[in-house]
Structure formats: C-alpha cells, structure tokens
Design an enzyme around this catalytic site. Structure first.
Site, PDB file in Angstrom:
ATOM      1  N   GLU A  34      -4.148   5.673   1.124  1.00 56.75           N
ATOM      2  CA  GLU A  34      -3.998   4.570   2.078  1.00 56.75           C
ATOM      3  C   GLU A  34      -5.324   3.739   2.506  1.00 56.75           C
ATOM      4  O   GLU A  34      -5.740   4.525   3.134  1.00 56.75           O
ATOM      5  CB  GLU A  34      -2.717   4.098   2.564  1.00 56.75           C
ATOM      6  CG  GLU A  34      -1.900   3.899   1.994  1.00 56.75           C
ATOM      7  CD  GLU A  34      -1.004   3.299   3.294  1.00 56.75           C
ATOM      8  OE1 GLU A  34      -0.510   2.192   3.783  1.00 56.75           O
ATOM      9  OE2 GLU A  34       0.648   4.261   3.292  1.00 56.75           O
ATOM     10  N   LYS A  42       0.426  -1.561   0.124  1.00 58.30           N
ATOM     11  CA  LYS A  42      -0.014  -0.066   0.130  1.00 58.30           C
ATOM     12  C   LYS A  42       1.005   0.942  -0.081  1.00 58.30           C
ATOM     13  O   LYS A  42       0.833   1.695  -0.815  1.00 58.30           O
ATOM     14  CB  LYS A  42      -0.527   0.182   0.730  1.00 58.30           C
ATOM     15  CG  LYS A  42      -1.906  -0.566   1.019  1.00 58.30           C
ATOM     16  CD  LYS A  42      -3.399  -0.881   2.314  1.00 58.30           C
ATOM     17  CE  LYS A  42      -2.473  -1.289   3.704  1.00 58.30           C
ATOM     18  NZ  LYS A  42      -2.680  -2.301   3.756  1.00 58.30           N
ATOM     19  N   THR A  43       1.502   1.423   1.265  1.00 54.99           N
ATOM     20  CA  THR A  43       2.208   2.389   0.847  1.00 54.99           C
ATOM     21  C   THR A  43       3.354   3.142  -0.071  1.00 54.99           C
ATOM     22  O   THR A  43       3.325   3.619  -0.687  1.00 54.99           O
ATOM     23  CB  THR A  43       3.557   2.242   2.626  1.00 54.99           C
ATOM     24  OG1 THR A  43       2.762   2.418   3.143  1.00 54.99           O
ATOM     25  CG2 THR A  43       4.113   3.829   2.735  1.00 54.99           C
TER      26      THR A  43
END
Length: 512
Positions: free
Chosen positions: A186, A138-139
């Site tokens: 996110e 995600k990051t």
C-alpha cells in the site's frame, strides 16, 4: 528530557533519507520503534532476511513480535532510551511522536532517524514492486493482487495495511516475506511519504480529496498523485470512473501517460479513448450481482497492450460484493497480468478471494439479525458499502452504527457523510475516533456535526450518541428479524460488533 530537546526534533515523513542509488547496505544496524505493527514487522523481517542486523521495541508482546523473536530478532518491550544503543538507523512510523524516548535518545546521539516509507523504498530496489494508492480501495486491491500471485505460485512479499480473510475463515497477516520477485505494498498518501517510491507498477484506485489537514486543498492533493504516478518505472494503472483520478491521468506527462492503463465500467467510443491521454483501457462489462447470491460477476476486457498478446475478454466471479470491488478487481487483475500471470489464471485465483478483514465482514447472525463490520471511513466508501448492502440484502432494513475517523475529516466532509449515510434506513453516529488529532483543536466538532447536516433527509432516522457502547446496545434493541446492522469506521467501532451480537442474544425476545 526537556521541552527544548523535543521541540528541536522534526519528524518529516516526506523527507527522503536515502539517495536514489542507495541500498539496504547503507543502513547498518537498524532499530524499529513499534516493531510489532503490521507495517513495521514485515519490513523488519525483510531487512533481517537481507542480512541487516535488526532490533526493535514495542509496548507489549504479540504474535508478530513472537515471530520476529523466533527469527532471531531482538525485541524489547517498553520504549526506553537504552533500546537504541548500538543501532545506526532508527525507524519510526507516523504514529510515533518527537517526544518518544527512543526518538529523543537517537536524536541526541546523532543517529540516522528514518520513516518506515524510507525502508520500504529501499526494499523496492531490485524487486518487481507494485504500489496501490488512493483515498479508498488500497487494502482490498493490494490484497487481491497478493492473493492472486500467491495462488499462482509466485510467492510475493507484501506489506498491506490490514489482514486478509482466509478461505477457511482464518485471518491471514497483512505482512509476508516471500521468495518471489514481486513486492506488493500500500502507498499511503496521508502524509506525502508515497512520493519516495519507485515501483514498477503504480495503481491509483481514485484521487478523491482526503487528508486536507496535510495537503491544504484538493489541488495540492491531486498534484501529489501526479508526482507519484510519474515515479513508476513501468506502468500506471488508474481508475477512469473517478473524475479526480481521470484528472490525474490527463495531467500526466505524455511519456508517463503512454504507459498508463485506465480502467472503468463505461464502454468508451473511439473519441473517448483518444481523450485518455494515450492510456490503454481495461473495461468492466455486464457487471451484476443476483440478490442474496454473494457473487459479483462481470466480463473484463483486457487489451493487447496489457496481455502482451491479443485482446482478451475474461469472465470474472468475485465473492466480495459491490461495483467498487469489480473496479478493484479490474485494477488487481491488470497488475497481475502485467507481472506475467495469464488472465484466466488470475480470474480463477481471484474467485477464491474472501476480502480483507473488516471489508463487508459478516460477524454473526442472531435471531435472523445479521451483523456486518466494515472499515469504510470516507463518504464515497460508505456510499459504495451501502449500495453493495442494498444489492446483497434487498429486502432488509439497513441499520448503521458509524464512528467518524478524525475531527478534521468530519469537519471537512460532514455534509458528504450525511448524504452517504442516508442510503441506510437507520443511523447512529458515535463519538469521533481522534487518531493523531485532539478534540481541543476542533471545538464544536462531534457526531452531531454530521447529524445536523442530515436534517431534512426524508425516510432516514439519524441520531448522535457519543458513547459507543450505549449506541451499540441501542442499535441492537431497535433491530427486528431480517435486519442488517453495520458497524462502520476505521477506529475501534469494530469492537462494537461483538457488543451488538451479545445484546441481541440477551434481548432476542425484542426481535419480533
């Protein structure tokens, strides 16, 4: 404060506090508990920019609280009941507990108490929102999208769960209020709160089972992603290489799947394309990394349904290693192109991306021993990290100092952790970072839980050392010229990279 008071307070991140047609006008004066947090400060700044009266509190001063105060936002230090006086809406994160004095005071005063995800959902209204969900990636993926849009002049807003490495070695904050139409965020699936979002583009990097303490089993976890994908107003971008994400794609309603874009590293034939439930397909081809080069190269095939014109074969070069990052880049470039960035411009922009902080971040080299820090905390992440390490350092001994994150995750995936870590040459597992959990609820679960599963795995030495600093010094003493030591995990293991570097300096004569 009494036990009866706190027991009547239920903080439910999954509960949607606002109707679908409500806007930030419904908030009134808004107070953030823990306003200096990465995910909270950017939301506070966005609301302030929209004319909402914002206040907040935090335990101590930080660069984030200094910035908020410079903008005219009042921040109290120390969390007290009086801090919420005058506020209409109180915002909390999942780190805040029901017995927090500000939560208790707000509850007793009948104020509206909402999760940070409710605010993010409101802020998506009227913006070209892109969310990135998945057990891992995600990051990095959301950082890639934000980086490309910034480099291409779009000035996006973003709320990312980590900092970004600048091209000059600086650390760029994971929250930014931009003047453009795009909002990149996110979408944390850990507590189910991502179901509130209605993004234009929903990216799903994978759907590998995690957070089973919340979802109970893999079926419920996967169903949450199917629901999340169904909330996208435009496109869903989803990884076809991950069998669980592919299962989500196949479970989508045809009306959703027809606007889906799958991406992967396998060139499908016509029959396989028909098996993607109507989704378009973005293909990573000829992916490679020359040993020690630090450059990940591939060609990205973008179909006309993504580019809005003809099919494009776009060469891409990355400074972040690993096949998993080629996949992340495929998703990120697809999202950027859907937002109007030309494929060639997106590729040129992503070439300067240096990675999120704590993602294959080289912390230093002492006497030819390299120390690298990485956030990997799921077995698949660890396996991908070590595969990338083998390609980047093909002739080195790979040593790993791993701190498990959560007792529940360690209990559920002990065998998988052992198998992933076995890709290294030498492994020390330290005491578990508990986060929101308590050891008392998981008797017998500790670093030895993973080490026990590793018994019989040939060629790799595993040991359990509960004391993290002792483990770090031990790992430094074991290192030799040319070795690479990784500090791995989502907790405070990152602090051990400096301990290892200092120990190497002090004991460099022990490095043959």
């Amino acid at each position: 404060m009494t036990a009866d008071t706190t027991s009547s307070i239920i903080l439910d991140p999954e509960h949607a506090a606002f109707a679908a047609d409500e806007t930030t006008d419904a908030l009134g004066s808004t107070h953030f508990i823990g306003i200096g947090g990465a995910g909270m400060s950017v939301l506070a700044e966005m609301l302030h920019e929209r004319g909402v009266v914002v206040t907040g509190s935090d335990r101590e001063r930080s660069a984030k609280t200094d910035r908020l105060e410079e903008l005219g936002i009042s921040v109290a230090f120390g969390q007290r009941a009086q801090n919420v006086e005058g506020a209409d809406t109180i915002v909390y994160s999942s780190a805040i507990k029901p017995d927090n004095p500000e939560i208790v005071a707000a509850h007793e005063a009948g104020k509206r108490i909402v999760h940070r995800s409710d605010i993010l959902a409101l802020l998506m209204h009227g913006r070209r929102a892109v969310t990135v969900a998945g057990a891992h990636g995600k990051t990095t993926t959301s950082s890639m999208i934000a980086h490309m849009l910034e480099r291409c002049g779009a000035d996006p807003s973003y709320a990312i769960g980590g900092s970004i490495q600048g091209e000059d070695g600086s650390v760029i904050d994971g929250g930014h209020v931009g003047g453009g139409a795009a909002l990149i965020a996110e979408a944390d699936e850990s507590d189910g709160s991502f179901e509130k979002y209605r993004p234009e583009i929903a990216v799903i990097t994978n759907c590998e089972a995690d957070h089973l303490d919340h979802y109970g089993d893999e079926a419920h976890y996967r169903a949450a992603f199917v629901e999340h994908a169904g909330h996208a107003t435009g496109h869903v971008i989803i990884c076809a290489d991950d069998p669980n994400a592919l299962a989500v794609l196949l479970a989508l309603d045809p009306s959703v799947a027809s606007h889906a874009i799958a991406y992967g590293t396998t060139a499908p034939d016509a029959a396989e394309l028909k098996g993607l439930n109507g989704a378009a397909y973005v293909h990573v081809e000829s992916e490679s990394e020359s040993a020690g080069s630090g450059a990940e190269r591939f060609t990205l095939h973008l179909p006309a349904s993504v580019t809005g014109g003809g099919d494009v074969e776009q060469p891409v070069s990355l400074e972040v290693p690993g096949l998993h990052n080629a996949r992340n880049a495929a998703a990120a470039i697809s999202a950027a192109v859907l937002l109007g960035v030309a494929p060639a411009d997106a590729a040129a922009a992503i070439a300067s991306f240096r990675g999120a902080v704590r993602r294959f971040q080289v912390k230093g080299v002492v006497k030819q021993v390299t120390v690298v820090d990485d956030y990997a905390h799921h077995p698949t992440e660890i396996a991908a990290l070590l595969d990338a390490a083998r390609r980047r350092y093909p002739h080195s001994v790979i040593r790993v100092l791993f701190q498990p994150h959560l007792f529940s995750r360690t209990k559920f995936f002990a065998r998988e952790f052992a198998e992933a870590l076995a890709k290294a040459d030498d492994v020390i597992v330290t005491g578990i970072f508990p986060a929101r959990e308590k050891q008392a609820d998981f008797p017998g679960v500790g670093p030895v839980t993973i080490v026990r599963e590793a018994q019989g795995m040939s060629g790799v030495e595993f040991r359990a050392v509960d004391d993290m600093e002792l483990a770090a010094r031990m790992m430094a003493m074991r290192a030799h010229h040319g070795d690479v030591i990784f500090t791995v995990g989502a907790g405070d293991i990152t602090d051990m990279s400096e301990v290892i570097l200092h120990a190497l300096e002090a004991h460099r004569e022990s490095c043959d």
